[in-house]
Design an enzyme around this catalytic site. Structure first.
Site, PDB file in Angstrom:
ATOM      1  CD  GLU A  75      -2.814   1.381   2.327  1.00  0.00           C
ATOM      2  OE1 GLU A  75      -3.797   2.126   2.179  1.00  0.00           O
ATOM      3  OE2 GLU A  75      -2.605   0.704   3.351  1.00  0.00           O
TER       4      GLU A  75
ATOM      5  CD  GLU B 201      -8.050   2.658   5.200  1.00  0.00           C
ATOM      6  OE1 GLU B 201      -7.305   2.194   6.076  1.00  0.00           O
ATOM      7  OE2 GLU B 201      -7.630   3.085   4.107  1.00  0.00           O
TER       8      GLU B 201
END
Length: 257
Positions: A140, A237
């Protein structure tokens, strides 16, 4: 939920009123979610969560390797690989979810070439463990607004690393919010490389709240993902500003194809 994409609730920040994380899974299921995700696992009730997943039929899309260790600092490589192995073992009862890997911070005095080579070596070792266990790792990229000296803050660099490691068990997590913070052109950085992306997360600019509460053009985001060929889940998220039933409804509307 969406016409195309299944949505995954980030129960780290959502359904907190339900209490412990097994209860958050049940609350997410009651709200209509089939998918969920969270961050670090060592402070979570893994056995109770495994039971909740079995009883609800929910699936975890992802969680973070814990503890987080650097992929660019050779002094932390052994600890990083150990964290991968321990996370794989500890979360197998949760259905072998995808495991998120962050890069760690830049090492002072280290060249770009050395950073890249160290990252590839560490990720190769991590991918070996993931391949043996049948688990997917997600690399990520983050952003410099939150983490000023983070090494991986570029989608292009993240994809370059995934390509260099060349493992079927290492892919990219593309976070729309992190990418937007860094001023990236989404269509440009993902063009021709969407096959290297295994998960997408979303939040609106600037404050990381629900899609539809900020400045991003979500019809363009979903159109871009569709046109590039992404068909996986989308992780919500974000920090909700509304009760979760309303928050989910707004997200669904914003992300509708």
């Amino acid at each position: 939920m969406s016409a195309v994409y299944q949505l995954s609730s980030c129960i780290e920040w959502q359904f907190a009123e339900a209490g412990e994380f097994d209860a958050r899974l049940r609350a997410a299921k009651s709200a209509g979610f089939a998918l969920a995700e969270f961050h670090l696992w060592r402070d979570k009730p893994i056995d109770s969560m495994a039971k909740a997943l079995a009883e609800t039929g929910m699936r975890l899309t992802s969680l973070c390797v814990d503890p987080r260790r650097s992929i660019v600092d050779p002094a932390e490589r052994e600890e990083m690989v150990t964290a991968i192995r321990e996370t794989i073992a500890a979360t197998a009862s949760l259905g072998k979810p995808n495991l998120i890997v962050a890069s760690g911070f830049r090492v002072e005095g280290m060249s770009e070439e050395e950073h890249f080579a160290n990252a590839v070596a560490a990720l190769r070792a991590a991918a070996d463990a993931a391949e043996a266990a049948g688990v997917m790792l997600l690399l990520e990229p983050l952003n410099t607004k939150l983490f000023a000296t983070m090494y991986l803050v570029s989608t292009k660099l993240g994809l370059d690393l995934v390509e260099a490691v060349n493992s079927p068990n290492l892919r990219l997590l593309y976070d729309v919010w992190h990418s937007a913070v860094m001023g990236e052109d989404m269509a440009q950085v993902l063009a021709g490389r969407i096959h290297l992306v295994a998960h997408v997360q979303v939040a609106d600019m600037p404050d990381r709240n629900e899609p539809g509460t900020g400045s991003l053009d979500w019809s363009q985001v979903t159109r871009t993902l569709r046109d590039l060929g992404y068909s996986g889940a989308i992780g919500l998220e974000y920090f909700p500003t509304l009760p979760m039933d309303q928050s989910l409804k707004l997200s669904q509307q914003s992300l509708a194809d």
